[in-house]
Design an enzyme around this catalytic site. Structure first.
Site, PDB file in Angstrom:
ATOM      1  N   PRO A 181       0.814  -1.221   0.000  1.00  0.00           N
ATOM      2  CA  PRO A 181       0.000   0.000   0.000  1.00  0.00           C
ATOM      3  C   PRO A 181       0.850   1.276   0.000  1.00  0.00           C
ATOM      4  O   PRO A 181       0.323   2.360  -0.201  1.00  0.00           O
ATOM      5  CB  PRO A 181      -0.842  -0.115   1.273  1.00  0.00           C
ATOM      6  CG  PRO A 181      -0.258  -1.222   2.066  1.00  0.00           C
ATOM      7  CD  PRO A 181       0.570  -2.072   1.164  1.00  0.00           C
ATOM      8  N   GLU A 237       2.894  -7.385   8.465  1.00  0.00           N
ATOM      9  CA  GLU A 237       3.101  -5.949   8.635  1.00  0.00           C
ATOM     10  C   GLU A 237       3.939  -5.364   7.503  1.00  0.00           C
ATOM     11  O   GLU A 237       3.993  -4.166   7.310  1.00  0.00           O
ATOM     12  CB  GLU A 237       3.798  -5.672   9.981  1.00  0.00           C
ATOM     13  CG  GLU A 237       2.852  -5.409  11.119  1.00  0.00           C
ATOM     14  CD  GLU A 237       1.792  -4.348  10.812  1.00  0.00           C
ATOM     15  OE1 GLU A 237       2.174  -3.175  10.694  1.00  0.00           O
ATOM     16  OE2 GLU A 237       0.611  -4.698  10.693  1.00  0.00           O
ATOM     17  N   ARG A 265      -4.351  -7.753 -20.815  1.00  0.00           N
ATOM     18  CA  ARG A 265      -5.333  -7.381 -21.841  1.00  0.00           C
ATOM     19  C   ARG A 265      -4.822  -6.302 -22.782  1.00  0.00           C
ATOM     20  O   ARG A 265      -5.442  -6.017 -23.794  1.00  0.00           O
ATOM     21  CB  ARG A 265      -6.692  -7.047 -21.222  1.00  0.00           C
ATOM     22  CG  ARG A 265      -6.694  -5.912 -20.264  1.00  0.00           C
ATOM     23  CD  ARG A 265      -7.990  -5.880 -19.464  1.00  0.00           C
ATOM     24  NE  ARG A 265      -9.155  -5.616 -20.304  1.00  0.00           N
ATOM     25  CZ  ARG A 265      -9.382  -4.471 -20.932  1.00  0.00           C
ATOM     26  NH1 ARG A 265      -8.511  -3.502 -20.854  1.00  0.00           N
ATOM     27  NH2 ARG A 265     -10.467  -4.314 -21.638  1.00  0.00           N
TER      28      ARG A 265
HETATM   29  N1  ADE Z   1      -0.915  -5.058   0.011  1.00  0.00           N
HETATM   30  C1  ADE Z   1      -1.835  -4.684   0.923  1.00  0.00           C
HETATM   31  N2  ADE Z   1      -2.596  -3.685   0.470  1.00  0.00           N
HETATM   32  C2  ADE Z   1      -2.150  -3.413  -0.802  1.00  0.00           C
HETATM   33  C3  ADE Z   1      -2.525  -2.484  -1.800  1.00  0.00           C
HETATM   34  N3  ADE Z   1      -3.508  -1.610  -1.622  1.00  0.00           N
HETATM   35  N4  ADE Z   1      -1.845  -2.493  -2.960  1.00  0.00           N
HETATM   36  C4  ADE Z   1      -0.828  -3.351  -3.148  1.00  0.00           C
HETATM   37  N5  ADE Z   1      -0.415  -4.242  -2.244  1.00  0.00           N
HETATM   38  C5  ADE Z   1      -1.071  -4.286  -1.070  1.00  0.00           C
END
Ligand code: ADE
Length: 246
Positions: A88, A115, A153
């Protein structure tokens, strides 16, 4: 194009590339997806892949050694392809990023978990970090599936209609307008007459207007960045006027 996906949970990824368009792309040798189990690259008796963070803090951290060993066994040292960590904290995946990735013959994806991963993986192995959006998932497997799908794609030959990907929502910078199929009337709701008219020029104009209308209503942020003609701007100005007088 080939994807190498490194994961602690290969079963999550089994099956998704075995259906529909991605299955056909693999059968046609346009796409190759190899899933590698990071746990298979541990050297200790218990196949440990995670550990407590130094100096405390919550959660477990993925150990660097199994990840380095897995990626280097498959891609060499240094790795012969971009190595992308799914996290994230990465840059946000968009259609533009998909178009960037499709230029590579091979891409490695590392699915983070717990984590996070030991920072040395980020610093010394990974060449890019990608997030699929501003929310937190339990791991990188679903993001890996989303990225393989969106990139595959775009490979020439994967979609039946070569123009399809070019007209997609986001590909043009706008959302696509509505689509209809038979019957022309369903429960009293008719398909817009212009689509039945056979007038190709009018159909194109209608499609453009509906794409502009939908994007203006749902994603005004995209309008600001889109490549618009004078006619597009005039239509948007008309929409804005109509909204004001309502
Ligand atoms: N791992 C956990 N959340 C994620 C996300 N939003 N994008 C990519 N990998 C992740």
């Amino acid at each position: 194009m080939r994807f190498d996906i490194f994961t602690l949970f290969p079963e999550i990824l089994a099956g998704v590339f075995d259906e529909s368009i991605l299955k056909r792309a693999r059968q046609a040798n346009l796409l190759d997806v190899a899933v590698h189990d990071i746990r298979a690259y541990t050297t200790d008796k218990h196949h440990v892949t995670d550990d407590y963070p130094y100096a405390g803090g919550g959660g477990m951290i993925m150990k660097p050694a199994p990840i380095f060993a897995a990626v280097e066994a498959i891609l060499g040292c240094p790795p012969s392809a971009p190595v992308i960590l799914l996290t994230p904290q990465g840059r946000v995946f968009t259609q533009t990023v998909a178009r960037e990735l499709v230029r590579h013959p091979r891409v490695a994806l590392i699915c983070g978990h717990y984590e996070g991963v030991d920072e040395r993986v980020r610093e010394h192995l990974v060449t890019d970090e990608i997030s699929i959006g501003d929310y937190v998932l339990t791991g990188g497997e679903i993001p890996a599936m989303a990225i393989v799908d969106a990139v595959a794609r775009l490979l020439p030959g994967v979609l039946g209609d070569p123009a399809a990907a070019a007209n997609d929502s986001h590909a043009t910078g706008l959302l696509e307008g509505p689509h209809y199929t038979r019957p022309a009337e369903f429960r009293g709701w008719r398909v817009p007459e212009v689509l039945l008219s056979g007038n190709h020029g009018e159909v194109l104009k209608w499609r453009r207007h509906e794409a502009l209308r939908r994007t203006w209503l749902r994603r005004p942020d995209l309008i600001a960045a889109a490549d618009l003609s004078e006619a597009d701007r005039a239509f948007l100005a008309e929409l804005a006027r109509a909204a004001e007088t309502q």
